[in-house]
Scaffold this motif. Structure first.
Motif, short mmCIF file in Angstrom:
data_model
loop_
_atom_site.label_atom_id
_atom_site.label_comp_id
_atom_site.label_asym_id
_atom_site.label_seq_id
_atom_site.Cartn_x
_atom_site.Cartn_y
_atom_site.Cartn_z
N TYR A 1 -10.83 -4.21 0.80
CA TYR A 1 -12.16 -4.82 0.86
C TYR A 1 -12.15 -6.19 0.16
O TYR A 1 -12.67 -7.17 0.69
N HIS A 2 -11.56 -6.23 -1.02
CA HIS A 2 -11.50 -7.50 -1.75
C HIS A 2 -10.65 -8.53 -1.01
O HIS A 2 -10.97 -9.72 -1.02
N ILE A 3 -9.59 -8.08 -0.35
CA ILE A 3 -8.76 -9.00 0.44
C ILE A 3 -9.56 -9.54 1.61
O ILE A 3 -9.50 -10.74 1.91
N PHE A 4 -10.32 -8.69 2.28
CA PHE A 4 -11.13 -9.14 3.41
C PHE A 4 -12.21 -10.12 2.98
O PHE A 4 -12.53 -11.05 3.71
N HIS B 1 -2.94 -2.95 9.41
CA HIS B 1 -1.69 -3.41 10.00
C HIS B 1 -1.10 -4.55 9.17
O HIS B 1 -1.83 -5.39 8.64
N LYS B 2 0.21 -4.57 9.07
CA LYS B 2 0.91 -5.58 8.28
C LYS B 2 0.57 -7.00 8.75
O LYS B 2 0.41 -7.90 7.92
N GLU B 3 0.44 -7.21 10.07
CA GLU B 3 0.14 -8.54 10.60
C GLU B 3 -1.24 -9.03 10.14
O GLU B 3 -1.42 -10.19 9.81
N ILE B 4 -2.19 -8.12 10.11
CA ILE B 4 -3.54 -8.48 9.68
C ILE B 4 -3.54 -8.79 8.19
O ILE B 4 -4.14 -9.77 7.74
N LEU B 5 -2.83 -7.97 7.41
CA LEU B 5 -2.74 -8.20 5.97
C LEU B 5 -2.08 -9.55 5.67
O LEU B 5 -2.56 -10.31 4.83
N ASP B 6 -1.00 -9.85 6.41
CA ASP B 6 -0.32 -11.14 6.23
C ASP B 6 -1.21 -12.31 6.62
O ASP B 6 -1.21 -13.35 5.97
N ALA B 7 -2.00 -12.13 7.67
CA ALA B 7 -2.90 -13.20 8.10
C ALA B 7 -4.00 -13.44 7.08
O ALA B 7 -4.37 -14.59 6.80
N LEU B 8 -4.54 -12.36 6.52
CA LEU B 8 -5.62 -12.49 5.54
C LEU B 8 -5.15 -13.14 4.24
O LEU B 8 -5.88 -13.91 3.62
N THR B 9 -3.92 -12.82 3.83
CA THR B 9 -3.40 -13.34 2.57
C THR B 9 -2.52 -14.56 2.75
O THR B 9 -2.02 -15.10 1.77
N ARG B 10 -2.34 -14.96 4.00
CA ARG B 10 -1.43 -16.07 4.34
C ARG B 10 -0.04 -15.82 3.76
O ARG B 10 0.61 -16.71 3.24
N GLU B 11 0.37 -14.56 3.86
CA GLU B 11 1.68 -14.07 3.41
C GLU B 11 1.95 -14.36 1.94
O GLU B 11 3.10 -14.54 1.54
N ASP B 12 0.90 -14.39 1.13
CA ASP B 12 1.02 -14.60 -0.30
C ASP B 12 0.79 -13.26 -1.00
O ASP B 12 -0.35 -12.79 -1.12
#
Length: 141
Positions: free
Chosen positions: A76-79, A15-26
């Motif tokens: 996986y690398h993002i997580f 989900h986009k929200e989870i991806l944004d949270a993991l990367t801090r929208e970077d």
């Protein structure tokens, strides 16, 4: 920076929200992880396949199976950036499955349908010859 994976491609995996949270929208973090995933995949695929053609494809010309594996590795690398000790089991399982698939492709147990092969003379010149020996078992003093 890789053009192989688009940000919208992640929608099928995370989900986009989870991806944004993991990367801090970077988005640069996503690009770095994508480049690392593609570099990891090149190690396995370059034995038989033309990786430059595979990973330079865009849009509908991309191989969907290769794209899925690349996204699984990148996610996986993002997580692992966020909290590697509290990694989601599904992400770890998908990464391990991706690596196992890549190993099978490298061992020529399976092939990637529709992926461009290297020219025959390039594939033939790569030697599979490996020399090893057993460890010395007995020492006499």
């Amino acid at each position: 920076m890789s053009q192989f994976i688009d940000l919208k491609d992640y929608d099928a995996s995370i989900h986009k929200e989870i991806l944004d949270a993991l990367t801090r929208e970077d988005d640069t973090v996503i690009e770095i992880c994508e480049d690392r995933a593609i570099a990891e995949m090149r190690c396995y695929l370059s034995k038989r396949y033309d990786c430059d053609k595979i990973f330079s494809a865009t849009g509908e010309k991309r191989n969907q199976l290769v794209l899925m594996i690349a996204i699984d590795i990148a996610v996986y690398h993002i997580f692992t950036i966020h909290n590697p000790r509290n990694l989601s089991p599904i992400r770890k399982e998908r990464y391990e499955r991706a690596v196992k698939w890549l190993e099978s492709v490298a061992d020529e147990d399976i092939s990637v349908d529709g992926a461009p092969l290297l020219p025959e003379e390039v594939r033939v010149n790569k030697s599979n010859f490996l020399m090893k020996s057993n460890r010395k078992r007995v020492n006499h003093w």
